[in-house]
Design an enzyme around this catalytic site. Structure first.
Site, mmCIF file in Angstrom:
data_model
loop_
_atom_site.group_PDB
_atom_site.id
_atom_site.type_symbol
_atom_site.label_atom_id
_atom_site.label_comp_id
_atom_site.label_asym_id
_atom_site.label_seq_id
_atom_site.Cartn_x
_atom_site.Cartn_y
_atom_site.Cartn_z
ATOM 1 C CG ASP A 31 -2.477 1.349 1.161
ATOM 2 O OD1 ASP A 31 -3.223 0.714 1.210
ATOM 3 O OD2 ASP A 31 -2.192 2.165 0.880
ATOM 4 C CE1 TYR A 141 -13.978 3.697 -8.773
ATOM 5 C CE2 TYR A 141 -16.364 3.240 -9.160
ATOM 6 C CZ TYR A 141 -14.842 3.070 -8.608
ATOM 7 O OH TYR A 141 -15.172 1.754 -7.211
ATOM 8 C CG HIS A 189 -18.007 6.282 0.848
ATOM 9 N ND1 HIS A 189 -16.781 6.678 1.460
ATOM 10 C CD2 HIS A 189 -18.611 5.573 -0.163
ATOM 11 C CE1 HIS A 189 -16.506 5.790 0.445
ATOM 12 N NE2 HIS A 189 -18.080 5.908 -0.575
HETATM 13 N N1 UDP Z 1 -25.581 10.653 0.488
HETATM 14 C C1 UDP Z 1 -26.372 11.756 0.176
HETATM 15 N N2 UDP Z 1 -25.544 12.612 1.559
HETATM 16 C C2 UDP Z 1 -24.214 12.423 1.649
HETATM 17 C C3 UDP Z 1 -23.885 11.668 1.396
HETATM 18 C C4 UDP Z 1 -24.470 10.153 0.595
HETATM 19 O O1 UDP Z 1 -27.461 12.054 0.498
HETATM 20 O O2 UDP Z 1 -23.753 13.490 2.376
HETATM 21 C C5 UDP Z 1 -26.925 9.785 -0.879
HETATM 22 C C6 UDP Z 1 -26.039 10.234 -1.985
HETATM 23 O O3 UDP Z 1 -26.943 9.916 -2.625
HETATM 24 C C7 UDP Z 1 -26.479 8.234 -2.414
HETATM 25 C C8 UDP Z 1 -26.202 7.111 -1.128
HETATM 26 O O4 UDP Z 1 -26.038 8.269 0.130
HETATM 27 O O5 UDP Z 1 -27.772 7.860 -2.878
HETATM 28 C C9 UDP Z 1 -24.899 6.804 -0.864
HETATM 29 O O6 UDP Z 1 -23.726 7.321 -1.241
HETATM 30 P P1 UDP Z 1 -22.381 7.053 -1.381
HETATM 31 O O7 UDP Z 1 -21.838 8.546 -1.375
HETATM 32 O O8 UDP Z 1 -22.506 6.825 0.707
HETATM 33 O O9 UDP Z 1 -22.009 5.847 -2.174
HETATM 34 P P2 UDP Z 1 -22.640 5.472 -3.269
HETATM 35 O O10 UDP Z 1 -23.949 5.509 -4.009
HETATM 36 O O11 UDP Z 1 -21.837 6.644 -3.795
HETATM 37 O O12 UDP Z 1 -21.542 4.750 -3.827
#
Ligand code: UDP
Length: 330
Positions: A31, A141, A189
């Site tokens: 890493d 990505y 997240h």
């Molecule tokens: N989300 C949100 N507010 C945040 C971060 C994420 O409403 O501050 C929502 C995002 O739009 C998605 C879900 O939570 O619908 C999960 O997002 P995350 O970024 O955790 O994972 P992803 O699905 O993008 O891989």
């Protein structure tokens, strides 16, 4: 097995290292610590701070540690950044991975486990997702992950490489014993941000979009515990014995959970309110993504231990409550 875990100090990689050791394998970690945390890897696990694209150094490690399988978790994974800086993503996620694969093949290591993603499907027209559905990523990505999947397929045919590509849904939670957990910088997240909003460590959570065509208007995702993910990576080893094996598996629980349901779970588990504000939709967010993981369950005997959001959030909370600053000094 002697298993090289590339990106073994990152979130999913570090959990996989512990699961490997628990299952009696010998993990070795590479890493470069750009995103990984040295403290996420136990001191008795051999550790090399090397760039995965450095074929000379990687070759030495493969030989010295008598590596039999390589697991590759070292990727950049910020969707928005991949749109604004695609070169960074293609160089790290594709080019560096090709160096790693060439180095492996040159050293006679022909078993590979790859972290792919449900982002390779793009915006699907049906749910739940099965592995055979069309893949049409909507951001660089997801495209970089699909590019590697395709390169792996060709290498399996041409060189007898055996590989499994796991398409993760939303990895979440932390080690059950509370030893390690999720710490990204920047953190984007939902679960860690909701927990920090509950404790007051961060401002109120922004809920990205409340007008989606879903039961409560917020996005549906499939949150899968990081240790459940890790166990699938180990369960696939037997299948890689046959040269030229090419395997693709979705890893999710199959349970769609909305953003508001995650907020309620965090409130229940922490006993604290999650202050939140509604915000516009985040670019590139599909309304719903959840997996059909029947293939992993039947072919690998993969068992989902954490089938719903609350027990997943419980493990995340255990880690966050004890390590409010993650791996940084308390
Ligand atoms: N989300 C949100 N507010 C945040 C971060 C994420 O409403 O501050 C929502 C995002 O739009 C998605 C879900 O939570 O619908 C999960 O997002 P995350 O970024 O955790 O994972 P992803 O699905 O993008 O891989």
């Amino acid at each position: 097995m002697n298993v090289l875990v590339v990106g073994g100090a990152g979130y999913i990689g570090s959990h996989c290292v512990r699961q490997l050791a628990a299952a009696g394998h010998n993990p070795v970690v590479v890493d470069n610590l750009v995103f990984g945390h040295r403290a996420a890897v136990a001191s008795d696990v051999p550790f090399y701070s090397v760039n995965l694209g450095n074929e000379k150094e990687m070759g030495k490690i493969l030989r010295k540690e008598k590596i039999e399988v390589v697991m590759h978790f070292a990727a950049y994974a910020y969707v928005g950044e991949s749109v604004t800086d695609p070169l960074k993503y293609y160089f790290n996620n594709v080019a560096a991975t090709l160096h790693l694969l060439r180095c492996m093949l040159g050293s006679g290591v022909k078993k590979f486990v790859f972290s792919s993603t449900c982002a390779t499907y793009g915006i699907p027209d049906r749910m739940p997702l099965v592995e055979t559905m069309p893949q049409a990523p909507i951001n660089p990505y997801g495209q970089t992950k699909l590019d590697v999947e395709n390169a792996l397929k060709a290498m399996a045919q041409a060189y007898g490489l055996s590989f499994a590509a796991f398409r993760y849904f939303n990895a979440a939670g932390a080690a059950e014993d509370g030893a390690i957990g999720e710490h990204h910088d920047p953190e984007t997240h939902l679960i860690p941000l909701a927990i920090d909003a509950a404790t007051g460590a961060r401002p109120p959570l922004q809920v990205f979009g409340t007008d989606y065509p879903t039961p409560d208007g917020t996005c549906l995702r499939d949150y899968v515990h990081v240790d459940d993910l890790s166990r699938a990576h180990i369960a696939v080893f037997d299948k890689l014995a046959t040269p030229g094996t090419a395997l693709f598996y979705n890893l999710g629980t199959g349970t769609p959970t909305s953003v508001l349901e995650v907020i309620r779970a965090v409130e229940k588990v922490t006993g604290k309110k999650v202050p939140y504000v509604t915000a516009p939709r985040r670019a590139g967010d599909p309304p719903a993504l959840y997996a059909d993981s029947t293939k992993a369950q039947t072919e690998l005997g993969w068992k989902i231990k954490f089938a719903s959001i609350e027990p997943i959030v419980e493990t995340a909370w255990k880690w966050h409550a004890a390590h409010p600053k993650g791996f940084a000094a308390k």
